[in-house]
Motif scaffolding. Sequence first.
Motif, PDB file in Angstrom:
ATOM      1  N   LYS A  45       0.836  -1.201   0.000  1.00  0.00           N
ATOM      2  CA  LYS A  45       0.000   0.000   0.000  1.00  0.00           C
ATOM      3  C   LYS A  45       0.874   1.256   0.000  1.00  0.00           C
ATOM      4  O   LYS A  45       0.603   2.215  -0.739  1.00  0.00           O
ATOM      5  CB  LYS A  45      -0.930  -0.016   1.211  1.00  0.00           C
ATOM      6  N   CYS A  46       1.919   1.264   0.809  1.00  0.00           N
ATOM      7  CA  CYS A  46       2.822   2.424   0.851  1.00  0.00           C
ATOM      8  C   CYS A  46       3.510   2.617  -0.486  1.00  0.00           C
ATOM      9  O   CYS A  46       3.685   3.754  -0.954  1.00  0.00           O
ATOM     10  CB  CYS A  46       3.872   2.237   1.947  1.00  0.00           C
ATOM     11  N   GLU A  47       3.911   1.523  -1.130  1.00  0.00           N
ATOM     12  CA  GLU A  47       4.550   1.593  -2.440  1.00  0.00           C
ATOM     13  C   GLU A  47       3.609   2.243  -3.462  1.00  0.00           C
ATOM     14  O   GLU A  47       4.039   3.078  -4.280  1.00  0.00           O
ATOM     15  CB  GLU A  47       4.936   0.186  -2.884  1.00  0.00           C
ATOM     16  N   SER A  48       2.323   1.895  -3.413  1.00  0.00           N
ATOM     17  CA  SER A  48       1.361   2.471  -4.364  1.00  0.00           C
ATOM     18  C   SER A  48       1.202   3.976  -4.147  1.00  0.00           C
ATOM     19  O   SER A  48       0.996   4.732  -5.101  1.00  0.00           O
ATOM     20  CB  SER A  48      -0.002   1.773  -4.239  1.00  0.00           C
ATOM     21  N   ILE A  49       1.341   4.424  -2.895  1.00  0.00           N
ATOM     22  CA  ILE A  49       1.244   5.854  -2.595  1.00  0.00           C
ATOM     23  C   ILE A  49       2.508   6.562  -3.068  1.00  0.00           C
ATOM     24  O   ILE A  49       2.453   7.661  -3.638  1.00  0.00           O
ATOM     25  CB  ILE A  49       1.025   6.085  -1.078  1.00  0.00           C
TER      26      ILE A  49
END
Length: 326
Positions: free
Chosen positions: A320-324
């Motif tokens: 999820k952090c990578e997508s942000i």
Amino acid sequence: KTGTVEFAFGGIGTNKYFPLPTITKKNKDYVAGGSSTGSAVAVSNNLVPISIGTDTAGSVRIPAAWNNIVGFKPSYGEISTKGVVPLSKTYDTVGIFSKSVRDVQLSYNILVKKNYEYKNIKTNNVKALVVKDFIMEELSANNQEIYNKVLNNFSANRININFQYFPEFREANNFILKEGSIVNYDAWQYWNKKIEGKYPILDPNVFRRINLGMKITYERRLKIEKKIKNLKNSIYKKIFETDVIMLPTVSIEPPQVEFVENPNNYNMINNKILSNTRIANIFDMCAITLPIMKQKENWLSLSILAKTGMDEKLLRIAEKCESILN
């Protein structure tokens, strides 16, 4: 095959007798990080999509950060170390390099023989504690500003961000600097008879570090273990209701190869970067490092740590952090 620092015992990524790959920029050679140097460079340069290495004090996460790729260190014992030449049986873990968290997830499933589905996690369910001191204090003002923008972006995407001081991290490093490291103790116990009489053919930087273990008695080892256990208890109380800890992976960019050929410079840089990353190992956490920017020469990287055994959840949060970030 990929090259490594001798005995996997060094965070910089140099080997006197068997040259390791480097990072070339502006017509100069910079170290690529270690000890799993070749594994990181192979992924970074698109030779392979996934590779593995070992992480005893940061040997996956350091080269991952300096090569601007993803590096994952699982909880101790989650991935079998059968067949791995040991450095420290107390802390050795098998880690994964890739260019995406999804590739890490797939690889992790294979290595632990599980079938985690990694279902999408809702950001408003993620509680993150950002380390306010430690590495963050060592960054330049410009790099601190970049990190703050990242954290603000996480908050805007409903990740619950709070800030916390962790003096235990610095206290642990200062104690190890004074009393010695269990890694040095373990390395000496395993290797001393095997390398006896062969000192001239060993990398001198590695030999110096193995030799430090000779001075650590079993009683001192117990003293170090007790101190680390007390600090760990203090940390785990702080993060009891938290999903992850966030902090920069390393505080400095890769130095030039020429600079670390001086033993004093080598020791200074090696101690610096390992002190940044070893906290995940000595406090028994799983950890992943993510590039903050996709530029080729970027080294700024975000580390996300979770309590031991929370690997599957950590990999979901990291995705999820990578997508942000992207």
